[in-house]
Design a protein around this motif. Sequence first.
Motif, mmCIF file in Angstrom:
data_model
loop_
_atom_site.group_PDB
_atom_site.id
_atom_site.type_symbol
_atom_site.label_atom_id
_atom_site.label_comp_id
_atom_site.label_asym_id
_atom_site.label_seq_id
_atom_site.Cartn_x
_atom_site.Cartn_y
_atom_site.Cartn_z
ATOM 1 N N CYS A 1 0.971 -0.879 0.016
ATOM 2 C CA CYS A 1 0.442 0.084 -0.034
ATOM 3 C C CYS A 1 0.521 1.467 -0.089
ATOM 4 C CB CYS A 1 -0.622 0.308 0.776
ATOM 5 S SG CYS A 1 -2.246 -1.240 0.702
ATOM 6 N N SER A 2 2.034 1.360 0.531
ATOM 7 C CA SER A 2 3.005 2.475 0.883
ATOM 8 C C SER A 2 3.292 2.722 -0.957
ATOM 9 C CB SER A 2 3.556 1.840 1.594
ATOM 10 O OG SER A 2 5.073 3.593 1.721
ATOM 11 N N GLY A 3 3.716 1.949 -1.877
ATOM 12 C CA GLY A 3 4.925 1.978 -2.685
ATOM 13 C C GLY A 3 3.134 2.744 -3.402
ATOM 14 N N ILE A 4 1.941 2.542 -3.422
ATOM 15 C CA ILE A 4 0.829 3.395 -4.374
ATOM 16 C C ILE A 4 0.772 5.052 -3.321
ATOM 17 C CG2 ILE A 4 0.358 1.536 -5.642
ATOM 18 C CD1 ILE A 4 -2.243 1.751 -3.826
ATOM 19 N N GLY A 5 1.358 4.652 -2.283
ATOM 20 C CA GLY A 5 0.647 6.173 -1.090
ATOM 21 C C GLY A 5 -0.491 6.927 -0.371
ATOM 22 N N VAL A 6 -1.448 5.107 0.101
ATOM 23 C CA VAL A 6 -1.670 4.457 1.107
ATOM 24 C C VAL A 6 -1.235 3.916 2.108
ATOM 25 C CG1 VAL A 6 -3.311 3.316 1.160
ATOM 26 C CG2 VAL A 6 -2.971 3.867 -0.394
ATOM 27 N N ASP A 7 -1.612 4.283 3.641
ATOM 28 C CA ASP A 7 -1.402 4.553 4.567
ATOM 29 C C ASP A 7 -2.119 3.647 5.392
ATOM 30 O OD1 ASP A 7 -0.099 4.679 7.090
ATOM 31 O OD2 ASP A 7 -0.757 5.403 8.008
ATOM 32 N N ILE B 1 -8.886 -4.923 9.326
ATOM 33 C CA ILE B 1 -9.895 -3.739 7.974
ATOM 34 C C ILE B 1 -9.828 -3.892 6.840
ATOM 35 C CG2 ILE B 1 -8.430 -1.645 7.069
ATOM 36 C CD1 ILE B 1 -6.173 -1.389 9.280
ATOM 37 N N ILE B 2 -10.724 -4.164 6.460
ATOM 38 C CA ILE B 2 -11.768 -4.101 5.389
ATOM 39 C C ILE B 2 -12.216 -3.545 4.283
ATOM 40 C CG2 ILE B 2 -12.794 -6.261 4.585
ATOM 41 C CD1 ILE B 2 -12.987 -8.006 7.690
ATOM 42 N N GLY B 3 -12.217 -3.809 3.295
ATOM 43 C CA GLY B 3 -12.331 -2.802 2.970
ATOM 44 C C GLY B 3 -11.471 -1.990 1.189
ATOM 45 N N ARG B 4 -12.189 -0.976 0.371
ATOM 46 C CA ARG B 4 -11.656 -0.581 -0.375
ATOM 47 C C ARG B 4 -11.146 0.630 0.199
ATOM 48 N NH1 ARG B 4 -16.420 -2.699 -2.352
ATOM 49 N NH2 ARG B 4 -16.318 -3.984 -4.117
ATOM 50 N N PRO B 5 -9.492 0.938 0.269
ATOM 51 C CA PRO B 5 -8.931 2.585 1.077
ATOM 52 C C PRO B 5 -9.390 3.689 -0.031
ATOM 53 C CG PRO B 5 -7.244 0.683 0.868
ATOM 54 C CD PRO B 5 -8.362 -0.065 -0.343
ATOM 55 N N ALA B 6 -9.950 4.873 0.435
ATOM 56 C CA ALA B 6 -10.304 6.173 -0.333
ATOM 57 C C ALA B 6 -9.251 6.537 -1.112
ATOM 58 C CB ALA B 6 -10.551 6.907 0.905
ATOM 59 N N GLY B 7 -9.880 6.983 -2.572
ATOM 60 C CA GLY B 7 -8.431 7.252 -3.068
ATOM 61 C C GLY B 7 -8.227 6.447 -4.830
ATOM 62 N N THR B 8 -8.743 5.613 -4.510
ATOM 63 C CA THR B 8 -8.073 4.308 -5.158
ATOM 64 C C THR B 8 -9.312 3.107 -5.710
ATOM 65 O OG1 THR B 8 -7.726 2.542 -3.337
ATOM 66 C CG2 THR B 8 -6.252 3.416 -3.495
ATOM 67 N N ARG C 1 -13.284 -0.541 8.536
ATOM 68 C CA ARG C 1 -12.929 0.559 6.968
ATOM 69 C C ARG C 1 -11.836 1.376 7.030
ATOM 70 N NH1 ARG C 1 -16.008 -2.800 2.994
ATOM 71 N NH2 ARG C 1 -18.919 -2.058 4.084
ATOM 72 N N PRO C 2 -11.168 0.947 5.755
ATOM 73 C CA PRO C 2 -9.829 1.921 6.297
ATOM 74 C C PRO C 2 -10.347 3.050 6.237
ATOM 75 C CG PRO C 2 -10.162 0.069 4.353
ATOM 76 C CD PRO C 2 -11.840 0.073 4.750
ATOM 77 N N ASP C 3 -10.785 4.172 5.947
ATOM 78 C CA ASP C 3 -11.079 5.516 5.842
ATOM 79 C C ASP C 3 -10.960 5.634 7.253
ATOM 80 O OD1 ASP C 3 -13.668 4.519 6.951
ATOM 81 O OD2 ASP C 3 -14.900 5.581 4.516
ATOM 82 N N ARG C 4 -11.863 4.708 8.340
ATOM 83 C CA ARG C 4 -11.719 5.561 10.019
ATOM 84 C C ARG C 4 -9.982 5.786 10.557
ATOM 85 N NH1 ARG C 4 -10.834 -0.198 10.303
ATOM 86 N NH2 ARG C 4 -9.496 -1.535 12.054
#
Length: 339
Positions: A188-194, A288-295, A334-337
């Motif tokens: 995830c870090s490789g595409i800028g997702v923490d 953590i289950i779901g689609r990260p925001a912005g992707t 969800r990841p966006d929390r």
Amino acid sequence: MAEGSIVVVGAGIVGASLAYHLAGRGRPVTLIDAGLPGSGATRASFAWIGLPFTGGLPSAPLRCLALDEYRRLEAELPELSIRWSGSIISGDETPGPRTDDVRALEPHLLDPPAAAVHRPEDAALDPVATTDLLVAAARDRGARLLTGVSVTSLVRQGNAVNGVQTTAGVVSAETVILAAGTGTVALCSGIGVDMPVESSPAVLVRLRATPGLVRTIVATPSLEVRQLTDGTVLSPTEYRGETDQAALLETARRVRDRFAASFSGADGTEIVSAEIGWRPMPADGEPIIGRPAGTRGLYVTVMHSAITLAAAAGRLAAEEILTGLTAPELAGCRPDRFR
């Protein structure tokens, strides 16, 4: 890229469950792992399946499905072997109905507590055998398995993930699901997702003892054990920074001695192995289950209690991905929390 194609990264028990629930639904599914299925954190799991002690967790709606979902899998996969032994948990702070008949449940337990929490619905399984069975069933449904192949990065165009770069080349997909445990963080870090996940190591000790000494899953303040029908005893214990086999052996000796002091007939218990399981632990302890925001095209599944949650999380996440509808049971995961 095949239309609707899905790549699942990680063939632990969660990835295997996802592949099983996704396959055979008209979408090409590829499951990828650097090792054999179940060879990572799954292998070193104690594999105790139970309901949550409290209903106040954000993930409670998911966790409360755990036992029913495994009973469903038993009906779908007759070869699945789950031992519905129940558990006994001693400790003043443990919530739940108590029994004062501990000796009847565990007749070999020395110095049993006057009362303990008895959860007759709890169960355990062989996590590697279960993973293998799920993978085999997924392949029977048409899924493709790639082992010995490491995923090095996600392939992205704009904000859309459309495949993975592996040591064997690019595998394209409309949806990439990460079930890679602690490896999810770097991808995830490789595409800028923490992804706020840490490694939470624990040691699993295997012992060889006389069969039948432990009948349930026993958890006391000093020892946690369950026993297989062949006499193998499994006992998880705290990781204390062991860095070599000598240190792991010393840890195993301490566990063996505690076991021998806790059960009659355990004097001849021998050490079989000790290994470290590098469990993924989200920052707040919740899945953590779901689609990260912005992707787009990316779906993440990372959790502690992966064995307990695999059947439920695999089905619900697969339904979300296949139908586009959201599962209310996953709302607290969800990841966006973390944003």
